[in-house]
Design an enzyme around this catalytic site. Structure first.
Site, PDB file in Angstrom:
ATOM      1  N   HIS A 173       0.842  -1.203   0.000  1.00  0.00           N
ATOM      2  CA  HIS A 173       0.000   0.000   0.000  1.00  0.00           C
ATOM      3  C   HIS A 173       0.875   1.251   0.000  1.00  0.00           C
ATOM      4  O   HIS A 173       0.611   2.219  -0.718  1.00  0.00           O
ATOM      5  CB  HIS A 173      -0.880   0.051   1.252  1.00  0.00           C
ATOM      6  CG  HIS A 173      -1.860  -1.075   1.378  1.00  0.00           C
ATOM      7  ND1 HIS A 173      -1.775  -2.033   2.370  1.00  0.00           N
ATOM      8  CD2 HIS A 173      -2.963  -1.390   0.650  1.00  0.00           C
ATOM      9  CE1 HIS A 173      -2.781  -2.874   2.256  1.00  0.00           C
ATOM     10  NE2 HIS A 173      -3.515  -2.525   1.227  1.00  0.00           N
ATOM     11  N   GLY A 209      -2.582  -1.340  -7.446  1.00  0.00           N
ATOM     12  CA  GLY A 209      -1.472  -2.290  -7.423  1.00  0.00           C
ATOM     13  C   GLY A 209      -1.662  -3.380  -8.466  1.00  0.00           C
ATOM     14  O   GLY A 209      -2.776  -3.872  -8.674  1.00  0.00           O
TER      15      GLY A 209
HETATM   16  P1  AMP Z   1      -6.449  -3.614  -0.606  1.00  0.00           P
HETATM   17  O1  AMP Z   1      -6.292  -2.889   0.679  1.00  0.00           O
HETATM   18  O2  AMP Z   1      -6.052  -5.048  -0.545  1.00  0.00           O
HETATM   19  O3  AMP Z   1      -7.796  -3.388  -1.252  1.00  0.00           O
HETATM   20  O4  AMP Z   1      -5.400  -2.960  -1.608  1.00  0.00           O
HETATM   21  C1  AMP Z   1      -5.411  -1.581  -1.879  1.00  0.00           C
HETATM   22  C2  AMP Z   1      -4.514  -1.303  -3.061  1.00  0.00           C
HETATM   23  O5  AMP Z   1      -3.177  -1.714  -2.742  1.00  0.00           O
HETATM   24  C3  AMP Z   1      -4.933  -2.066  -4.316  1.00  0.00           C
HETATM   25  O6  AMP Z   1      -4.749  -1.237  -5.456  1.00  0.00           O
HETATM   26  C4  AMP Z   1      -3.981  -3.232  -4.312  1.00  0.00           C
HETATM   27  O7  AMP Z   1      -3.748  -3.780  -5.597  1.00  0.00           O
HETATM   28  C5  AMP Z   1      -2.711  -2.579  -3.754  1.00  0.00           C
HETATM   29  N1  AMP Z   1      -1.815  -3.603  -3.201  1.00  0.00           N
HETATM   30  C6  AMP Z   1      -2.124  -4.575  -2.313  1.00  0.00           C
HETATM   31  N2  AMP Z   1      -1.051  -5.364  -2.084  1.00  0.00           N
HETATM   32  C7  AMP Z   1      -0.053  -4.883  -2.872  1.00  0.00           C
HETATM   33  C8  AMP Z   1       1.305  -5.267  -3.096  1.00  0.00           C
HETATM   34  N3  AMP Z   1       1.858  -6.318  -2.483  1.00  0.00           N
HETATM   35  N4  AMP Z   1       2.034  -4.547  -3.968  1.00  0.00           N
HETATM   36  C9  AMP Z   1       1.490  -3.481  -4.623  1.00  0.00           C
HETATM   37  N5  AMP Z   1       0.231  -3.064  -4.446  1.00  0.00           N
HETATM   38  C10 AMP Z   1      -0.541  -3.759  -3.589  1.00  0.00           C
END
Ligand code: AMP
Length: 296
Positions: A36, A146
């Site tokens: 994040h 991401g």
């Molecule tokens: P989430 O909180 O899981 O909904 O993720 C929020 C954002 O962070 C989304 O755009 C995800 O794709 C991105 N994200 C989550 N994990 C990763 C990671 N390991 N590397 C890069 N971006 C990430």
């Protein structure tokens, strides 16, 4: 804390009005990690102000999924976002995001149906709807997603294009632990032995990527290479390993020199882990991902 915390759509609109210049947005479900933070730092570098949402969106969870138990750590998240130089954090409750009699949703048809959509039929409707609402409120110049959730990128880019939404969608590469495991808020569910086993996803992707670099272009052969590595890990229960077109998400069944998106969903213990990469592997960087993934 310097960061401004707002909890209602009205307060977010008022905070947004006070920001000027380029505004970068990052949408999260909290339980923040370096994945994040890489999005936040990219947004910080490229904009005059940064707005982040922390919202565990109930409508993207199916009944029986982990909505109630999804990891939550708001105080820690706010400290991390404050230190990262974020200007505004939006932390709504489901009640203020979905008023009584809420009836409207965004359905992005075809690209929502395969891969994750096959086992989670309403998931991307929930994602597209909440992202549409958040973008309407945040009105960012650029929103950062991401690569980790590659199908989500494709769905959101299609929505933004189809609905003429005035925002640029940027894609940031997956941030990984030292053994290659993609960082994820759900990794906390892994028991220690499962955590070790979880590195098999990255190993299997790299094995397929190495074969690609040696000249292999048959999707079946590349898939078989990844599956072979996963089969050697007894704790890994494969849901799918798939090769798809990175824009349309159509399955690739014939050898091709065009870039392919390799995706996988694998259960290890309780959690269902996702990973993906573009082939050739050299394309998995900010510039190429932003040019290729979900761009028609
Ligand atoms: P989430 O909180 O899981 O909904 O993720 C929020 C954002 O962070 C989304 O755009 C995800 O794709 C991105 N994200 C989550 N994990 C990763 C990671 N390991 N590397 C890069 N971006 C990430």
């Amino acid at each position: 804390m310097v960061v401004q915390i707002v909890e209602t759509p009205e307060a977010l609109r008022a905070a947004r009005k006070r920001l000027s210049g380029y505004v970068g947005a990052v949408n999260t479900m909290g339980a923040l990690h370096y994945g994040h933070l890489s999005l936040v730092s990219q947004a910080r570098d490229e904009n005059d102000a940064v707005v982040v949402s922390v919202f565990v969106n109930p409508t993207q969870f199916a009944p029986g999924e982990d909505f109630d138990n999804y990891p939550r750590s708001l105080e820690r998240d706010l400290e991390m976002l404050d230190r990262a130089g974020v200007d505004v954090v939006f932390t709504p409750t489901p009640g203020v995001m979905y008023l009584p009699h809420h009836q409207t949703s965004v359905i992005v048809d075809e690209v929502s149906q395969g891969l994750e959509g096959a086992s989670r039929p309403d998931h991307f409707r929930g994602v597209a709807t909440v992202v549409c609402k958040l973008l309407n409120l945040m009105q960012p110049t650029v929103v950062y997603f991401g690569q980790k959730d590659a199908q989500q990128v494709v769905v959101i880019r299609r929505m933004v294009r189809d609905l003429n939404m005035p925002v640029e969608v940027a894609v940031c590469p997956t941030v990984r632990e030292s053994d290659g495991l993609a960082m994820s808020s759900r990794n906390v569910y892994l028991q220690p032995d499962e955590r070790l086993a979880a590195a098999a996803l990255y190993r299997s992707m790299k094995a397929a990527a190495d074969r690609y670099d040696e000249g292999e272009r048959s999707p079946e052969a590349l898939r078989a290479t990844a599956l072979e590595v996963l089969a050697a890990e007894v704790k890994a229960r494969v849901e799918y390993v798939s090769l798809n077109h990175p824009n349309t998400l159509y399955g690739i069944h014939k050898p091709t020199d065009d870039p392919m998106l390799l995706t996988m969903a694998v259960k290890i213990g309780k959690p269902r882990l996702l990973d993906n990469c573009l082939l050739p592997y050299a394309l998995n960087n900010r510039e190429h991902l932003s040019e290729i993934l979900g761009v028609i």
